[in-house]
Write a protein that holds these residues in place. Structure first.
Motif, PDB file in Angstrom:
ATOM      1  N   TYR A 134      12.687 -32.008   2.185  1.00 56.16           N
ATOM      2  CA  TYR A 134      11.499 -31.160   2.115  1.00 56.16           C
ATOM      3  C   TYR A 134      10.265 -32.035   2.239  1.00 56.16           C
ATOM      4  N   GLN A 135       9.279 -31.555   2.983  1.00 47.79           N
ATOM      5  CA  GLN A 135       7.999 -32.243   3.107  1.00 47.79           C
ATOM      6  C   GLN A 135       6.895 -31.248   2.791  1.00 47.79           C
ATOM      7  N   LYS A 136       5.855 -31.767   2.191  1.00 46.98           N
ATOM      8  CA  LYS A 136       4.730 -30.900   1.834  1.00 46.98           C
ATOM      9  C   LYS A 136       4.019 -30.448   3.110  1.00 46.98           C
ATOM     10  N   ALA A 137       3.760 -29.151   3.192  1.00 42.93           N
ATOM     11  CA  ALA A 137       3.098 -28.577   4.362  1.00 42.93           C
ATOM     12  C   ALA A 137       1.629 -28.967   4.387  1.00 42.93           C
ATOM     13  N   GLU A 138       1.031 -28.812   5.562  1.00 37.12           N
ATOM     14  CA  GLU A 138      -0.380 -29.145   5.736  1.00 37.12           C
ATOM     15  C   GLU A 138      -1.289 -28.158   5.019  1.00 37.12           C
ATOM     16  N   PHE A 139      -0.757 -26.995   4.678  1.00 41.23           N
ATOM     17  CA  PHE A 139      -1.557 -25.960   4.031  1.00 41.23           C
ATOM     18  C   PHE A 139      -1.004 -25.680   2.631  1.00 41.23           C
ATOM     19  N   GLY A 140      -1.854 -25.600   1.647  1.00 40.01           N
ATOM     20  CA  GLY A 140      -1.479 -25.189   0.295  1.00 40.01           C
ATOM     21  C   GLY A 140      -0.460 -26.095  -0.374  1.00 40.01           C
ATOM     22  N   ASP A 141       0.162 -25.548  -1.405  1.00 38.64           N
ATOM     23  CA  ASP A 141       1.171 -26.272  -2.176  1.00 38.64           C
ATOM     24  C   ASP A 141       2.559 -25.754  -1.788  1.00 38.64           C
ATOM     25  N   VAL A 142       2.916 -25.922  -0.523  1.00 35.96           N
ATOM     26  CA  VAL A 142       4.171 -25.400   0.027  1.00 35.96           C
ATOM     27  C   VAL A 142       5.017 -26.564   0.528  1.00 35.96           C
ATOM     28  N   TRP A 143       6.308 -26.525   0.231  1.00 32.92           N
ATOM     29  CA  TRP A 143       7.240 -27.553   0.702  1.00 32.92           C
ATOM     30  C   TRP A 143       8.121 -26.962   1.794  1.00 32.92           C
ATOM     31  N   MET A 144       8.136 -27.587   2.956  1.00 35.53           N
ATOM     32  CA  MET A 144       8.877 -27.090   4.121  1.00 35.53           C
ATOM     33  C   MET A 144      10.225 -27.805   4.231  1.00 35.53           C
ATOM     34  N   PRO A 145      11.317 -27.052   4.440  1.00 37.28           N
ATOM     35  CA  PRO A 145      12.635 -27.684   4.585  1.00 37.28           C
ATOM     36  C   PRO A 145      12.868 -28.195   6.013  1.00 37.28           C
ATOM     37  N   TYR A 146      13.611 -29.275   6.115  1.00 33.44           N
ATOM     38  CA  TYR A 146      14.009 -29.871   7.394  1.00 33.44           C
ATOM     39  C   TYR A 146      15.503 -30.125   7.352  1.00 33.44           C
ATOM     40  N   LEU A 147      16.163 -29.940   8.492  1.00 36.32           N
ATOM     41  CA  LEU A 147      17.602 -30.207   8.616  1.00 36.32           C
ATOM     42  C   LEU A 147      17.837 -31.271   9.675  1.00 36.32           C
ATOM     43  N   HIS A 148      18.822 -32.107   9.432  1.00 34.45           N
ATOM     44  CA  HIS A 148      19.282 -33.078  10.425  1.00 34.45           C
ATOM     45  C   HIS A 148      20.732 -32.711  10.709  1.00 34.45           C
ATOM     46  N   VAL A 149      21.051 -32.360  11.963  1.00 31.74           N
ATOM     47  CA  VAL A 149      22.391 -31.890  12.311  1.00 31.74           C
ATOM     48  C   VAL A 149      22.991 -32.730  13.438  1.00 31.74           C
ATOM     49  N   ARG A 150      24.325 -32.697  13.505  1.00 30.15           N
ATOM     50  CA  ARG A 150      25.066 -33.344  14.590  1.00 30.15           C
ATOM     51  C   ARG A 150      26.241 -32.435  14.939  1.00 30.15           C
ATOM     52  N   MET A 166      12.858 -14.555   5.183  1.00 30.42           N
ATOM     53  CA  MET A 166      13.352 -15.543   6.114  1.00 30.42           C
ATOM     54  C   MET A 166      12.601 -16.857   5.899  1.00 30.42           C
ATOM     55  N   ILE A 167      13.343 -17.943   6.026  1.00 31.23           N
ATOM     56  CA  ILE A 167      12.775 -19.279   5.855  1.00 31.23           C
ATOM     57  C   ILE A 167      12.788 -19.969   7.208  1.00 31.23           C
ATOM     58  N   GLU A 168      11.647 -20.438   7.654  1.00 30.41           N
ATOM     59  CA  GLU A 168      11.582 -21.159   8.923  1.00 30.41           C
ATOM     60  C   GLU A 168      11.836 -22.636   8.645  1.00 30.41           C
ATOM     61  N   ILE A 169      12.855 -23.200   9.318  1.00 29.64           N
ATOM     62  CA  ILE A 169      13.280 -24.575   9.082  1.00 29.64           C
ATOM     63  C   ILE A 169      13.248 -25.342  10.392  1.00 29.64           C
ATOM     64  N   GLU A 170      12.724 -26.563  10.340  1.00 28.76           N
ATOM     65  CA  GLU A 170      12.779 -27.419  11.520  1.00 28.76           C
ATOM     66  C   GLU A 170      14.142 -28.095  11.545  1.00 28.76           C
ATOM     67  N   VAL A 171      14.849 -27.943  12.666  1.00 26.77           N
ATOM     68  CA  VAL A 171      16.179 -28.525  12.840  1.00 26.77           C
ATOM     69  C   VAL A 171      16.066 -29.682  13.815  1.00 26.77           C
ATOM     70  N   GLN A 172      16.441 -30.868  13.355  1.00 24.00           N
ATOM     71  CA  GLN A 172      16.446 -32.050  14.204  1.00 24.00           C
ATOM     72  C   GLN A 172      17.887 -32.303  14.625  1.00 24.00           C
ATOM     73  N   ASN A 173      18.137 -32.131  15.924  1.00 23.73           N
ATOM     74  CA  ASN A 173      19.487 -32.208  16.484  1.00 23.73           C
ATOM     75  C   ASN A 173      19.746 -33.623  16.987  1.00 23.73           C
ATOM     76  N   GLU A 174      20.634 -34.335  16.298  1.00 25.26           N
ATOM     77  CA  GLU A 174      20.966 -35.708  16.676  1.00 25.26           C
ATOM     78  C   GLU A 174      21.738 -35.764  17.988  1.00 25.26           C
ATOM     79  N   THR A 175      22.557 -34.770  18.248  1.00 29.02           N
ATOM     80  CA  THR A 175      23.384 -34.765  19.458  1.00 29.02           C
ATOM     81  C   THR A 175      22.535 -34.701  20.717  1.00 29.02           C
ATOM     82  N   HIS A 176      21.552 -33.803  20.749  1.00 24.08           N
ATOM     83  CA  HIS A 176      20.726 -33.610  21.944  1.00 24.08           C
ATOM     84  C   HIS A 176      19.336 -34.232  21.829  1.00 24.08           C
TER      85      HIS A 176
END
Length: 106
Positions: free
Chosen positions: A48-64, A1-11
């Motif tokens: 994708y943004q580099k995480a604060e720990f290690g050499d890991v890139w974290m995915p982000y979503l922008h939704v509407r 499973m991949i944990e993704i931050e979802v930024q909701n434009e609607t709300h």
């Protein structure tokens, strides 16, 4: 499973959700509304943004919210498939495939 931050434009909210795969731009996803109901959302951006720990890139979503989903239309999907147009049947609205002939009326 991949944990993704979802930024909701609607709300104007941010939440972390687990996905089996990262959705692509233009894909639709179903998210739970603040009132507990499910609604369709379109993915506007993925980055994708580099995480604060290690050499890991974290995915982000922008939704509407998908157009037509929040209008209280009562449960059909949000957007229509390309090639469909509205017409008035006299009994309410329906959809007919573009170029399809209507049955002969006597």
């Amino acid at each position: 499973m991949i944990e993704i931050e979802v930024q909701n434009e609607t709300h104007q909210t941010q939440s972390r959700i687990r996905f089996a795969a990262v959705p692509r731009i233009g894909e639709g996803i179903r998210l739970r509304e603040p009132d507990g109901m499910w609604a369709s959302y379109d993915v506007l951006d993925v980055w994708y943004q580099k995480a604060e720990f290690g050499d890991v890139w974290m995915p982000y979503l922008h939704v509407r919210m998908t157009p037509g989903e929040g209008s209280g239309g009562g449960g059909g999907g949000g957007s229509r498939e390309p090639g469909f147009e509205d017409y008035d049947t006299g009994y309410g609205h329906g959809a007919v495939h573009a170029g399809e002939l209507e049955p002969f009326k006597i």
